[in-house]
Design an enzyme around this catalytic site. Sequence first.
Site, short mmCIF file in Angstrom:
data_model
loop_
_atom_site.label_atom_id
_atom_site.label_comp_id
_atom_site.label_asym_id
_atom_site.label_seq_id
_atom_site.Cartn_x
_atom_site.Cartn_y
_atom_site.Cartn_z
N HIS A 72 0.83 -1.22 0.00
CA HIS A 72 0.00 0.00 0.00
C HIS A 72 0.86 1.27 0.00
O HIS A 72 0.50 2.27 0.62
CB HIS A 72 -0.96 0.04 1.20
CG HIS A 72 -1.98 -1.06 1.21
ND1 HIS A 72 -3.25 -0.91 0.72
CD2 HIS A 72 -1.91 -2.34 1.66
CE1 HIS A 72 -3.92 -2.05 0.87
NE2 HIS A 72 -3.13 -2.93 1.43
N ASN A 146 -10.36 -2.76 2.47
CA ASN A 146 -10.04 -2.78 1.05
C ASN A 146 -11.31 -2.56 0.23
O ASN A 146 -12.41 -2.56 0.78
CB ASN A 146 -9.45 -4.14 0.65
CG ASN A 146 -7.97 -4.26 0.98
OD1 ASN A 146 -7.28 -3.25 1.21
ND2 ASN A 146 -7.48 -5.47 1.01
N HIS A 337 -3.77 1.20 12.15
CA HIS A 337 -3.50 -0.02 12.91
C HIS A 337 -4.84 -0.67 13.25
O HIS A 337 -5.68 -0.05 13.90
CB HIS A 337 -2.72 0.34 14.18
CG HIS A 337 -2.30 -0.84 14.99
ND1 HIS A 337 -2.39 -2.13 14.54
CD2 HIS A 337 -1.77 -0.93 16.24
CE1 HIS A 337 -1.94 -2.96 15.48
NE2 HIS A 337 -1.57 -2.25 16.52
FE1 HDE Z 1 -2.56 -4.78 5.44
N1 HDE Z 1 -0.73 -3.99 5.90
N2 HDE Z 1 -1.90 -6.60 5.99
N3 HDE Z 1 -4.30 -5.62 4.82
N4 HDE Z 1 -3.20 -3.00 4.82
C1 HDE Z 1 -0.38 -2.71 5.73
O1 HDE Z 1 0.76 -1.41 7.33
C2 HDE Z 1 -0.79 -6.85 6.70
C3 HDE Z 1 -4.66 -6.93 4.92
C4 HDE Z 1 -4.46 -2.69 4.41
O2 HDE Z 1 -3.28 3.55 4.00
C5 HDE Z 1 0.96 -2.40 6.36
O3 HDE Z 1 1.11 0.77 7.66
C6 HDE Z 1 -0.72 -8.24 7.04
C7 HDE Z 1 -6.08 -7.11 4.71
C8 HDE Z 1 -4.52 -1.29 4.04
O4 HDE Z 1 -1.61 3.35 5.40
C9 HDE Z 1 1.35 -3.73 7.00
C10 HDE Z 1 -1.82 -8.83 6.49
C11 HDE Z 1 -6.55 -5.85 4.47
C12 HDE Z 1 -3.26 -0.78 4.27
C13 HDE Z 1 0.21 -4.63 6.62
C14 HDE Z 1 -2.57 -7.79 5.84
C15 HDE Z 1 -5.44 -4.94 4.54
C16 HDE Z 1 -2.45 -1.87 4.76
C17 HDE Z 1 1.95 -1.79 5.42
C18 HDE Z 1 -2.22 -10.29 6.51
C19 HDE Z 1 -8.00 -5.44 4.15
C20 HDE Z 1 -2.76 0.62 4.01
C21 HDE Z 1 2.06 -0.34 5.82
C22 HDE Z 1 -2.42 -10.80 7.80
C23 HDE Z 1 -8.93 -5.76 5.19
C24 HDE Z 1 -3.04 1.52 5.17
C25 HDE Z 1 1.28 -0.22 7.02
C26 HDE Z 1 -2.61 2.93 4.84
C27 HDE Z 1 -1.12 -1.75 5.14
C28 HDE Z 1 0.16 -5.90 7.02
C29 HDE Z 1 -3.76 -8.04 5.13
C30 HDE Z 1 -5.61 -3.53 4.32
C31 HDE Z 1 2.71 -4.29 6.63
C32 HDE Z 1 0.40 -8.91 7.83
C33 HDE Z 1 -6.85 -8.42 4.77
C34 HDE Z 1 -5.72 -0.54 3.49
O5 HDE Z 1 1.42 -3.62 8.39
#
Ligand code: HDE
Length: 688
Positions: A72, A146, A337
Amino acid sequence: MTSEGTAKDQQLANFRVKADEGNLTTDQGIRVDDTDNTLRPGERGPSLLQDFHFREKITHFDHERIPERVVHARGAGAYGYFEPYDGSLSEFTKARFLTTPGLRTPVFVRFSTVAGSRGSADTVRDVRGFATKFYTDEGNFDLVGNNMPVFFIQDGIKFPDFVHAVKPEPHNEIPQAASAHDTLWDFVQLQPETMHMMMWLMSDRAIPRSYRMMQGFGVHTFRFVDAGGRSTFVKFHWKPKLGIHSLVWDETQKIAGKDPDYNRRDLWEAIEGGDFPEWELGVQLVPEEDEHKFDFDLLDSTKIIPEEEVPLRPVGRLVLDRNPDNFFAETEQAAFHIANVVPGIDVTNDPLLQARLFSYLDTQLIRLGGPNFHQIPVNRPVAPIANHHRDGYHQMFIHQGEAAQHPSTVLGGCPALATDGSAYTFYPQQVDGRTIRKRAESFGDHYSQATLFWNSMSVWEKKHIVAAFRFELGKVTRSHIREGVVRNLAHVDHHLAVAVAEGIGVAPPERAEETHKRSSPALSQATDPVRGVATRKIAILAADGVDASDVMLVTESLGGRGAVCEVLAARDGAVQGAGGERVEVAKALTTTGSVLYDAVYVPGGDKSVATLGEDGDALHFITEAYKHGKAVAGSGAAAQALLERAGVAVPAEGVVTGDAAASEFTDAFTEAVASHRHFNRDSEHVPA
Ligand code: HDE
């Protein structure tokens, strides 16, 4: 835009630094009279180390970048507010921001793509992030969702594997922001749990027309907890007021070159222009005792609860009404978070959600350089913070007092523990079991909902999905990966598998497998009832001799209904109307393209139409708009002939010809634009 109103706006006001007043100074406040020449002995001498202004300026510059988000990375954000419709949800949750009628809670929303780097194009085929930070008076609640309601994997421990698969390949860092390559599809063929999400990713949902025209989903099942401690399962949905609309794949690839900031610019311009984007929050509620009533597991993030089974309950509206002042300070430093929850909202045992509870705090620590990122203005809650956390990199608070501990007589017991029922308490869930690494059997069906999605698509949506699979797999170099994906698709739908196989040189599956016939109409973009021309961009092609009254009639009629009409000509400046009028040109044709507009109109005026007929750019503009299913209109016989020369069928769906002065003409054109696209024009074979 100036900020006003909310508690968050007032808080942010204290941090604004004006760039257009005062003297130039160093970071120490020392005034500077020359920032163009380094200090040196003699005009041609070497630069001197003692030039503190030069050293400070370069050092600060050298440290301007922070690590981009590991996923992202590319995004755009805006401020606004959330307002519940009424207090009826208090039956299920004690969260005040959801249940206090008329209470406006400030928000910051960041939309994003997932796979691309920070500088990648907006319009790639990808999932879009839809992350909302609610600055509630009980603390921050982050709904980090999402634009698709399911995910690729069921357990968060697979996330690094999935992300490595979709990101550019490690040896040559190719391709950027694209899923069409071997490693992603290898992951897909080996992990059938991806199949449902891959259907969404191959659909038009992955190429939204605008952030303002896409849905948002919390994806996981969360919990609501009411004042009495009763829990209800909940899924969060955002529905856009402007409807759910997408681009065309060929178009997205061209936009990526013509305007890589397409979605970001669209959001910015809409807000600057006062067209504030709006979404409705809806929830699906499942009583605790119904947890096992479905033929899938509520804790499995690769599944939806069909809206026909559990209808959406409208809760309130989200409005985005202010652009940030500074991209880096606000949008780039925003830290979401999933563990930021407020009383009345809790998490569940979804193994994908559980992994996220760890990941987001961890990633902010490295990305924002330490444990005090909650003090950055965009991240600060409006609810007061009081605790004994101290020191660390980038500490901005000046904590007073002679102790930093609990318990403490020195501080007289302050800050006091909240024992009046206002504290966050976790839902006292019963947990029992042996420590094992094992997926529940109830997570075992990877195909039924992929089939449900396919069955729910209209003919043109199916066609786009097949084309997307063919495109993506056509870029996969290893034939065993292509074959593996087709084998998985055969479990989803035989016609789909055959249609994809035929396009990529793979033997189609011989026997049709038994798949169900159920569908969920709510999944189709074709059934979205929302129509309208508001903020739609209409290109008016003109040259000298144009009928100025035609231009005015269409501009006034569609512009009056909220569309943005722009006159395009071979050169910037103005063209001369047939009656000598000056018609302002918004853009030269060479600086833009049909892909940046929703519709095209050719006004009358024989000389103007004849000139356009000699102009390859203008002809291409019309042909391409038509090919992309857009509304096309022309006034008068000459304009109609020009459209036909450009390959437009007259009559055809979404093609309007006639006299611009007649209300039938402008009404029909408005209707054609309001329909977004006219995909039924194209009669190519589509799998049944
Ligand atoms: Fe994320 N995801 N994600 N994700 N995600 C990040 O956090 C992660 C997942 C989503 O505009 C990271 O600050 C793991 C699902 C959005 O700043 C990180 C898993 C969904 C955004 C991270 C998922 C999301 C992130 C990278 C699997 C939809 C952007 C930078 C367990 C429900 C937020 C950050 C923004 C961002 C980890 C799966 C949505 C690395 C480990 C499912 C919208 O922490």
